[in-house]
Design an enzyme around this catalytic site. Structure first.
Site, short mmCIF file in Angstrom:
data_model
loop_
_atom_site.label_atom_id
_atom_site.label_comp_id
_atom_site.label_asym_id
_atom_site.label_seq_id
_atom_site.Cartn_x
_atom_site.Cartn_y
_atom_site.Cartn_z
N SER A 17 0.86 -1.44 0.46
CA SER A 17 0.16 0.30 0.21
C SER A 17 0.75 0.97 -0.12
O SER A 17 1.73 1.16 1.11
CB SER A 17 -1.33 0.49 1.02
OG SER A 17 -1.69 1.28 1.27
N HIS A 42 -1.00 -1.59 -3.78
CA HIS A 42 -2.96 -1.36 -3.68
C HIS A 42 -3.03 0.45 -3.06
O HIS A 42 -1.75 1.00 -2.28
CB HIS A 42 -2.55 -1.98 -2.02
CG HIS A 42 -3.71 -2.19 -1.69
ND1 HIS A 42 -4.88 -2.78 -1.60
CD2 HIS A 42 -4.24 -0.64 0.14
CE1 HIS A 42 -5.72 -2.23 -0.40
NE2 HIS A 42 -5.43 -1.23 0.56
N ASP A 44 -4.64 3.45 -1.78
CA ASP A 44 -6.09 3.46 -0.76
C ASP A 44 -6.67 5.32 -1.00
O ASP A 44 -5.82 6.46 -0.86
CB ASP A 44 -5.74 3.35 0.94
CG ASP A 44 -4.70 2.21 1.24
OD1 ASP A 44 -6.36 1.82 1.17
OD2 ASP A 44 -3.92 1.54 1.20
N MET A 46 -8.95 7.58 0.40
CA MET A 46 -10.18 7.53 1.68
C MET A 46 -10.25 9.54 1.68
O MET A 46 -10.25 10.18 1.02
CB MET A 46 -9.42 8.14 3.13
CG MET A 46 -8.72 6.38 2.88
SD MET A 46 -7.26 6.40 4.02
CE MET A 46 -6.54 4.93 4.48
N HIS A 75 -8.71 0.06 -3.46
CA HIS A 75 -9.72 0.33 -2.38
C HIS A 75 -10.38 1.73 -2.07
O HIS A 75 -9.74 2.33 -1.77
CB HIS A 75 -8.57 0.13 -1.34
CG HIS A 75 -8.99 -0.73 0.10
ND1 HIS A 75 -9.06 -0.37 1.01
CD2 HIS A 75 -11.06 -0.81 0.26
CE1 HIS A 75 -9.54 -0.31 2.27
NE2 HIS A 75 -10.64 -0.59 1.37
N MET A 77 -12.48 4.04 -0.39
CA MET A 77 -12.53 4.01 1.73
C MET A 77 -13.82 5.33 1.09
O MET A 77 -13.23 6.76 2.10
CB MET A 77 -11.64 3.51 2.56
CG MET A 77 -10.85 2.08 2.85
SD MET A 77 -9.81 2.57 3.54
CE MET A 77 -8.70 2.71 1.99
N MET A 146 -11.08 -6.38 6.36
CA MET A 146 -10.32 -5.55 6.60
C MET A 146 -9.63 -6.61 8.22
O MET A 146 -10.97 -6.43 9.01
CB MET A 146 -10.94 -4.29 7.16
CG MET A 146 -11.27 -3.43 5.24
SD MET A 146 -10.24 -2.62 4.83
CE MET A 146 -9.21 -1.90 5.91
N ASP A 181 -6.20 -6.89 4.66
CA ASP A 181 -6.11 -5.19 4.90
C ASP A 181 -6.05 -4.69 6.16
O ASP A 181 -6.52 -4.77 6.86
CB ASP A 181 -6.49 -4.06 3.97
CG ASP A 181 -6.35 -2.86 3.37
OD1 ASP A 181 -5.02 -2.54 4.13
OD2 ASP A 181 -6.58 -2.48 2.60
#
Ligand code: DX5
Ligand code: ZN
Length: 225
Positions: A17, A42, A44, A46, A75, A77, A146, A181
């Site tokens: 990540s 990966h 992330d 957010m 991913h 979020m 998660m 993760d």
């Protein structure tokens, strides 16, 4: 159609990540790990709403896409992934994972994503029961379990959350990836594998270390034991 495809289930994959990487030197950070055989990166994403932190959006993915042939495992979020996922796909994401809590009709959304040429993952937060994904997991390429509360890197692995992989594996069989993760390191990676995971996100345990080659090989060694 994106040309970089998530490896078919049946192999163990580390997915570093970039959350723990040096954002001012992302191209070389990513090149360091792909030179070690890493095939999945990966990302992330957010939004400061679904999780209490903000990272980056499609423009960053566009530039990351230009610097690597690795699979961009994105991913999300974020609330309202239906609105934003197409932008990430346009920017070069190969794989989109969304949180089951954020979508009203997950089966429809999975189809919309597939029609745009990406593979799809559905995520369970630590407190979200496996039953919530039971009807849609087999429509996906991956279930992401998660193993921390999403929002930040460097947190401790929650064993009870990881144990949900056992039930998820019963539901999805061998052909769908189970990704874990959060808090994955030399100690926890084999535990997660034993519960049924085959795809391991690692932020702090790879990009948080000075020596990436040593970090990756230590995780790979732990996986072989
Ligand atoms: C957490 C993110 C993770 C995070 C993992 O919300 O989804 O991908 O980067 O970081 P580590 O491996 O440091 O726990
Ligand atoms: Zn993540």
């Amino acid at each position: 159609m994106n040309k970089h495809k998530l490896p078919k289930a049946g192999t163990c994959e580390l997915a570093p990540s970039i959350l723990s990487a040096d954002f001012a030197n992302l191209a070389s950070e990513i090149a360091q790990v792909t030179a070690l055989g890493i095939r999945v990166i990966h990302l992330d994403v957010m939004d400061g709403h679904f999780v209490p932190n903000i990272t980056f959006g499609p423009p960053a993915v566009k530039w990351i896409r230009k610097c690597t042939d690795a699979v961009l495992d994105t991913h999300l979020m974020i609330t309202n992934p239906e609105k934003y996922a197409p932008e990430f796909i346009k920017a070069g994401s190969d794989h989109i994972t969304f949180h089951i809590e954020t979508v009203e009709n997950p089966a429809d959304f999975i189809k919309v994503l597939r029609d745009q040429g990406v593979t799809v993952g559905v995520t369970l937060n630590p407190e979200t029961p496996v039953e919530t994904i039971e009807n849609v997991a087999s429509l996906c390429d991956m279930v992401l379990v998660m193993t921390v509360h999403p929002g930040f890197g460097g947190q401790s692995f929650i064993d009870e959350a990881a144990q949900k992989c056992i039930r998820v594996r019963e539901i999805v069989g061998r052909d769908i990836r189970i990704e874990v993760d959060g808090g994955i390191d030399m100690e926890t990676i084999a535990t997660a594998r034993d519960y049924g995971a085959d795809t391991f996100v690692a932020g702090n345990a790879i990009f948080g270390k000075e020596n990436r080659s040593q970090a990756v090989s230590q995780l790979q060694t732990a996986l072989r034991q």
